[in-house]
Design a protein around this motif. Structure first.
Motif, PDB file in Angstrom:
ATOM      1  N   ILE A 180      31.206   4.112 -78.113  1.00  0.00           N
ATOM      2  CA  ILE A 180      32.175   3.436 -78.987  1.00  0.00           C
ATOM      3  C   ILE A 180      31.402   2.723 -80.088  1.00  0.00           C
ATOM      4  O   ILE A 180      30.432   2.005 -79.820  1.00  0.00           O
ATOM      5  N   LYS A 219      33.304  11.776 -84.161  1.00  0.00           N
ATOM      6  CA  LYS A 219      34.451  12.634 -83.829  1.00  0.00           C
ATOM      7  C   LYS A 219      33.986  13.964 -83.253  1.00  0.00           C
ATOM      8  O   LYS A 219      34.575  14.473 -82.296  1.00  0.00           O
ATOM      9  N   LYS A 270      33.542  10.788 -79.474  1.00  0.00           N
ATOM     10  CA  LYS A 270      33.326   9.338 -79.343  1.00  0.00           C
ATOM     11  C   LYS A 270      34.354   8.592 -80.187  1.00  0.00           C
ATOM     12  O   LYS A 270      35.007   9.166 -81.047  1.00  0.00           O
ATOM     13  N   LYS A 271      34.471   7.285 -79.964  1.00  0.00           N
ATOM     14  CA  LYS A 271      35.493   6.474 -80.631  1.00  0.00           C
ATOM     15  C   LYS A 271      34.898   5.515 -81.653  1.00  0.00           C
ATOM     16  O   LYS A 271      33.787   5.021 -81.473  1.00  0.00           O
ATOM     17  N   ILE A 274      36.276   1.894 -83.281  1.00  0.00           N
ATOM     18  CA  ILE A 274      37.292   0.848 -83.196  1.00  0.00           C
ATOM     19  C   ILE A 274      37.049  -0.125 -84.344  1.00  0.00           C
ATOM     20  O   ILE A 274      35.942  -0.625 -84.518  1.00  0.00           O
TER      21      ILE A 274
END
Length: 147
Positions: free
Chosen positions: A87, A108, A112-113, A115
């Motif tokens: 993240i 992407k 994965k992210k 935030i």
């Protein structure tokens, strides 16, 4: 899970702590990328007040931070790869600059992210610097008026 965030972390304050503690709620390892003076100077008019080695040392002393990684180029992909980030946490001023788009594309592609978080309304390094300058000018003005 490795949570990674990046920044200048000049004049460490409660907003920084809130961000780093939030990162700790997202995973079990908090990694912090710290921008070198030359990186900061590439997108801000002034270099940090606190030298990089001292900013790094302060972050390493925090119990909510596991890894501190200075970076000397405006490139987040290399940090994400080196740390095997799950993240990536970014601030509300995240834009569409090439280095931002590059890391978004990379994360992407890896599933994965990213935030995005709002900055703490309580304070900021910029506000601290502005208040300090204003107080110094006020003090100088008062000293000149008395003389």
């Amino acid at each position: 899970m490795v949570v990674y965030t990046v920044g200048t972390f000049d004049l460490l304050h409660v907003g920084h702590l809130a961000l780093l503690e939030y990162c700790g709620t997202l995973g079990n390892v908090v990694a912090v990328g710290v921008a070198s003076d030359s990186v900061v100077n590439s997108y801000k008019p002034n270099v940090p007040v606190i030298p990089l080695d001292q900013r790094t040392e302060m972050l390493q002393a925090l119990r909510c931070v596991d890894i501190v990684r200075p970076y000397h180029e405006l490139d987040y992909v290399s940090g994400c790869k080196a740390l095997d980030v799950d993240i990536f946490v970014v601030g509300e001023d995240w834009g569409k600059n090439p280095h931002n788009i590059a890391v978004e594309t990379y994360l992407k592609s890896q599933g994965k992210k990213i935030i995005q978080v709002l900055y703490s309304p309580r304070t900021s390094s910029t506000n601290i610097k502005q208040k300090t300058i204003a107080q110094a000018h006020s003090k100088n003005y008062m000293q000149q008026s008395v003389a």
